[in-house]
Design a protein around this motif. Sequence first.
Motif, PDB file in Angstrom:
ATOM      1  N   THR A  65       0.880  -1.336   0.083  1.00  0.00           N
ATOM      2  CA  THR A  65       0.076  -0.223  -0.275  1.00  0.00           C
ATOM      3  C   THR A  65       0.872   1.410  -0.062  1.00  0.00           C
ATOM      4  O   THR A  65       0.582   2.228  -0.668  1.00  0.00           O
ATOM      5  CB  THR A  65      -0.876   0.164   1.064  1.00  0.00           C
ATOM      6  N   ARG A  66       1.983   1.279   0.744  1.00  0.00           N
ATOM      7  CA  ARG A  66       2.899   2.406   0.775  1.00  0.00           C
ATOM      8  C   ARG A  66       3.534   2.692  -0.571  1.00  0.00           C
ATOM      9  O   ARG A  66       3.597   3.723  -1.043  1.00  0.00           O
ATOM     10  CB  ARG A  66       3.698   2.274   2.049  1.00  0.00           C
ATOM     11  N   ASP A  67       3.970   1.418  -1.041  1.00  0.00           N
ATOM     12  CA  ASP A  67       4.581   1.617  -2.390  1.00  0.00           C
ATOM     13  C   ASP A  67       3.782   2.264  -3.352  1.00  0.00           C
ATOM     14  O   ASP A  67       4.080   3.164  -4.379  1.00  0.00           O
ATOM     15  CB  ASP A  67       5.047   0.191  -2.885  1.00  0.00           C
ATOM     16  N   HIS A  68       2.561   1.866  -3.373  1.00  0.00           N
ATOM     17  CA  HIS A  68       1.456   2.548  -4.321  1.00  0.00           C
ATOM     18  C   HIS A  68       1.184   3.842  -4.038  1.00  0.00           C
ATOM     19  O   HIS A  68       1.233   4.702  -4.974  1.00  0.00           O
ATOM     20  CB  HIS A  68       0.165   1.653  -4.107  1.00  0.00           C
ATOM     21  N   MET A  69       0.983   4.413  -2.704  1.00  0.00           N
ATOM     22  CA  MET A  69       0.847   5.599  -2.429  1.00  0.00           C
ATOM     23  C   MET A  69       1.881   6.514  -2.863  1.00  0.00           C
ATOM     24  O   MET A  69       1.782   7.509  -3.251  1.00  0.00           O
ATOM     25  CB  MET A  69       0.469   5.823  -0.817  1.00  0.00           C
ATOM     26  N   PHE A  70       3.216   6.148  -2.331  1.00  0.00           N
ATOM     27  CA  PHE A  70       4.250   6.997  -2.678  1.00  0.00           C
ATOM     28  C   PHE A  70       4.657   6.971  -4.434  1.00  0.00           C
ATOM     29  O   PHE A  70       4.959   8.146  -4.756  1.00  0.00           O
ATOM     30  CB  PHE A  70       5.748   6.250  -2.265  1.00  0.00           C
ATOM     31  N   GLY A  71       4.307   6.203  -4.938  1.00  0.00           N
ATOM     32  CA  GLY A  71       4.446   6.100  -6.520  1.00  0.00           C
ATOM     33  C   GLY A  71       3.436   6.846  -7.348  1.00  0.00           C
ATOM     34  O   GLY A  71       3.530   7.270  -8.286  1.00  0.00           O
ATOM     35  N   THR A  72       2.131   7.039  -6.514  1.00  0.00           N
ATOM     36  CA  THR A  72       1.131   7.430  -7.638  1.00  0.00           C
ATOM     37  C   THR A  72       0.223   8.685  -6.776  1.00  0.00           C
ATOM     38  O   THR A  72      -0.346   9.292  -7.363  1.00  0.00           O
ATOM     39  CB  THR A  72      -0.258   6.245  -7.658  1.00  0.00           C
ATOM     40  N   HIS A  73       0.362   8.968  -5.428  1.00  0.00           N
ATOM     41  CA  HIS A  73      -0.534  10.134  -4.907  1.00  0.00           C
ATOM     42  C   HIS A  73       0.388  11.327  -4.940  1.00  0.00           C
ATOM     43  O   HIS A  73       1.193  11.469  -4.951  1.00  0.00           O
ATOM     44  CB  HIS A  73      -0.719   9.590  -3.474  1.00  0.00           C
ATOM     45  N   PRO A  74      -0.633  12.453  -5.324  1.00  0.00           N
ATOM     46  CA  PRO A  74      -0.116  13.700  -5.620  1.00  0.00           C
ATOM     47  C   PRO A  74       0.416  14.225  -4.311  1.00  0.00           C
ATOM     48  O   PRO A  74       1.238  15.282  -4.250  1.00  0.00           O
ATOM     49  CB  PRO A  74      -1.258  14.524  -5.909  1.00  0.00           C
ATOM     50  N   ALA A  75       0.073  13.801  -3.189  1.00  0.00           N
ATOM     51  CA  ALA A  75       0.688  14.358  -1.937  1.00  0.00           C
ATOM     52  C   ALA A  75       1.859  13.269  -1.526  1.00  0.00           C
ATOM     53  O   ALA A  75       2.310  13.611  -0.280  1.00  0.00           O
ATOM     54  CB  ALA A  75      -0.560  14.413  -0.706  1.00  0.00           C
ATOM     55  N   SER A  76       2.137  12.553  -2.110  1.00  0.00           N
ATOM     56  CA  SER A  76       3.300  11.725  -1.858  1.00  0.00           C
ATOM     57  C   SER A  76       4.685  12.803  -1.624  1.00  0.00           C
ATOM     58  O   SER A  76       5.211  13.726  -2.360  1.00  0.00           O
ATOM     59  CB  SER A  76       3.992  10.784  -3.090  1.00  0.00           C
ATOM     60  N   ALA A  77       5.716  12.310  -0.738  1.00  0.00           N
ATOM     61  CA  ALA A  77       6.837  13.160  -0.414  1.00  0.00           C
ATOM     62  C   ALA A  77       7.939  13.048  -1.719  1.00  0.00           C
ATOM     63  O   ALA A  77       8.793  13.869  -1.882  1.00  0.00           O
ATOM     64  CB  ALA A  77       7.578  12.676   0.845  1.00  0.00           C
ATOM     65  N   LEU A  78       7.832  12.076  -2.461  1.00  0.00           N
ATOM     66  CA  LEU A  78       8.641  12.083  -3.703  1.00  0.00           C
ATOM     67  C   LEU A  78       8.247  13.024  -4.733  1.00  0.00           C
ATOM     68  O   LEU A  78       7.316  13.534  -5.164  1.00  0.00           O
ATOM     69  CB  LEU A  78       8.541  10.491  -4.408  1.00  0.00           C
ATOM     70  N   THR A  79       9.319  13.487  -5.107  1.00  0.00           N
ATOM     71  CA  THR A  79       9.368  14.626  -6.174  1.00  0.00           C
ATOM     72  C   THR A  79       8.729  13.852  -7.519  1.00  0.00           C
ATOM     73  O   THR A  79       8.820  12.456  -7.783  1.00  0.00           O
ATOM     74  CB  THR A  79      10.739  15.167  -6.563  1.00  0.00           C
ATOM     75  N   PRO A  80       8.304  14.834  -8.475  1.00  0.00           N
ATOM     76  CA  PRO A  80       7.867  13.896  -9.784  1.00  0.00           C
ATOM     77  C   PRO A  80       9.118  13.216 -10.365  1.00  0.00           C
ATOM     78  O   PRO A  80       8.631  12.272 -11.032  1.00  0.00           O
ATOM     79  CB  PRO A  80       7.544  15.088 -10.662  1.00  0.00           C
ATOM     80  N   ALA A  81      10.416  13.668 -10.428  1.00  0.00           N
ATOM     81  CA  ALA A  81      11.670  13.009 -10.912  1.00  0.00           C
ATOM     82  C   ALA A  81      11.761  11.642 -10.185  1.00  0.00           C
ATOM     83  O   ALA A  81      11.962  10.778 -10.864  1.00  0.00           O
ATOM     84  CB  ALA A  81      12.584  13.932 -10.865  1.00  0.00           C
ATOM     85  N   ALA A  82      11.447  11.538  -8.979  1.00  0.00           N
ATOM     86  CA  ALA A  82      11.690  10.503  -8.325  1.00  0.00           C
ATOM     87  C   ALA A  82      10.695   9.418  -8.454  1.00  0.00           C
ATOM     88  O   ALA A  82      10.872   8.240  -8.441  1.00  0.00           O
ATOM     89  CB  ALA A  82      11.715  10.720  -6.771  1.00  0.00           C
ATOM     90  N   LYS A  83       9.412   9.696  -8.831  1.00  0.00           N
ATOM     91  CA  LYS A  83       8.316   8.909  -9.266  1.00  0.00           C
ATOM     92  C   LYS A  83       8.541   8.142 -10.549  1.00  0.00           C
ATOM     93  O   LYS A  83       7.971   7.221 -10.895  1.00  0.00           O
ATOM     94  CB  LYS A  83       6.905   9.581  -9.141  1.00  0.00           C
ATOM     95  N   GLU A  84       9.295   9.044 -11.422  1.00  0.00           N
ATOM     96  CA  GLU A  84       9.527   8.258 -12.691  1.00  0.00           C
ATOM     97  C   GLU A  84      10.372   6.903 -12.454  1.00  0.00           C
ATOM     98  O   GLU A  84      11.620   6.905 -12.030  1.00  0.00           O
ATOM     99  CB  GLU A  84      10.482   9.095 -13.510  1.00  0.00           C
ATOM    100  N   GLY A  85       9.955   5.881 -12.912  1.00  0.00           N
ATOM    101  CA  GLY A  85      10.723   4.598 -12.874  1.00  0.00           C
ATOM    102  C   GLY A  85      10.573   3.881 -11.408  1.00  0.00           C
ATOM    103  O   GLY A  85      11.313   2.948 -11.288  1.00  0.00           O
ATOM    104  N   PHE A  86       9.848   4.827 -10.419  1.00  0.00           N
ATOM    105  CA  PHE A  86       9.684   4.197  -9.237  1.00  0.00           C
ATOM    106  C   PHE A  86       9.113   2.672  -9.072  1.00  0.00           C
ATOM    107  O   PHE A  86       8.293   2.449  -9.736  1.00  0.00           O
ATOM    108  CB  PHE A  86       8.753   5.046  -8.452  1.00  0.00           C
TER     109      PHE A  86
END
Length: 228
Positions: free
Chosen positions: A53-74
């Motif tokens: 669940t956390r992997d999905h949230m971090f990779g897709t949610h707009p309020a994730s702490a990850l930057t857009p760049a970090a989400k690419e290929g996450f």
Amino acid sequence: MDEELRDGGTGDVAEMSALDIADWRLRTFALYDEVRRLAREDPFQAHVHWRRTRDHMFGTHPASALTPAAKEGFTGLDTAGYDPAFRFHARLSPAGAGQEMTVRTGTDGDVPFRRLGTFVLPGLGSLAAWRLRSYGGGIFVPFRDATAGRDGGSYGAGRYLLDTIKGAFHGTQGSRPDEEFILDFNFAYNPSCAYNEAWACPLAGPDNRLAAEVPVGELYLPALAGEL
């Protein structure tokens, strides 16, 4: 304590609406509610659900702490497999109770905490438990262990074990005065500032540092923070 975006800081984070942040928090509370339910029968399966669940949230949610760049290929956070040796049932001793601590942040100013007591964990050491003495309240137990800052280890500034203001709580068993907290380091996680400097996060102080290694829970991938 609740983590907040720094005033004026974006850190390449896409604009987050108040509804995005509210939705993230509601999903997080729902996740831990499900984790507590599953863990009554099988902590391992609860951990599998938490990771997915956390992997999905971090990779897709707009309020994730990850930057857009970090989400690419996450492909997921670096989280160790479950080890039952790091799940404890511990009483909160009165040692240190009443101690005051003030954490200065860039968003909330000086945030006051009062110590509730101390957890003594066989083979690991002791950790202070804190109560947030401002809006939201809650129990807060950060920690830093011997893996912090090492290659393949955990975030250098420490991780969170309990933070009830965000729902990160695994429950208790028994009743007072023999009530025990469930402290499961397999669910330890990094503060948002580990991945993005736009976030302001309270960290582990001297009373929340362990000399022992805690090689479970969420570890640290510098690439997700743009360090590689």
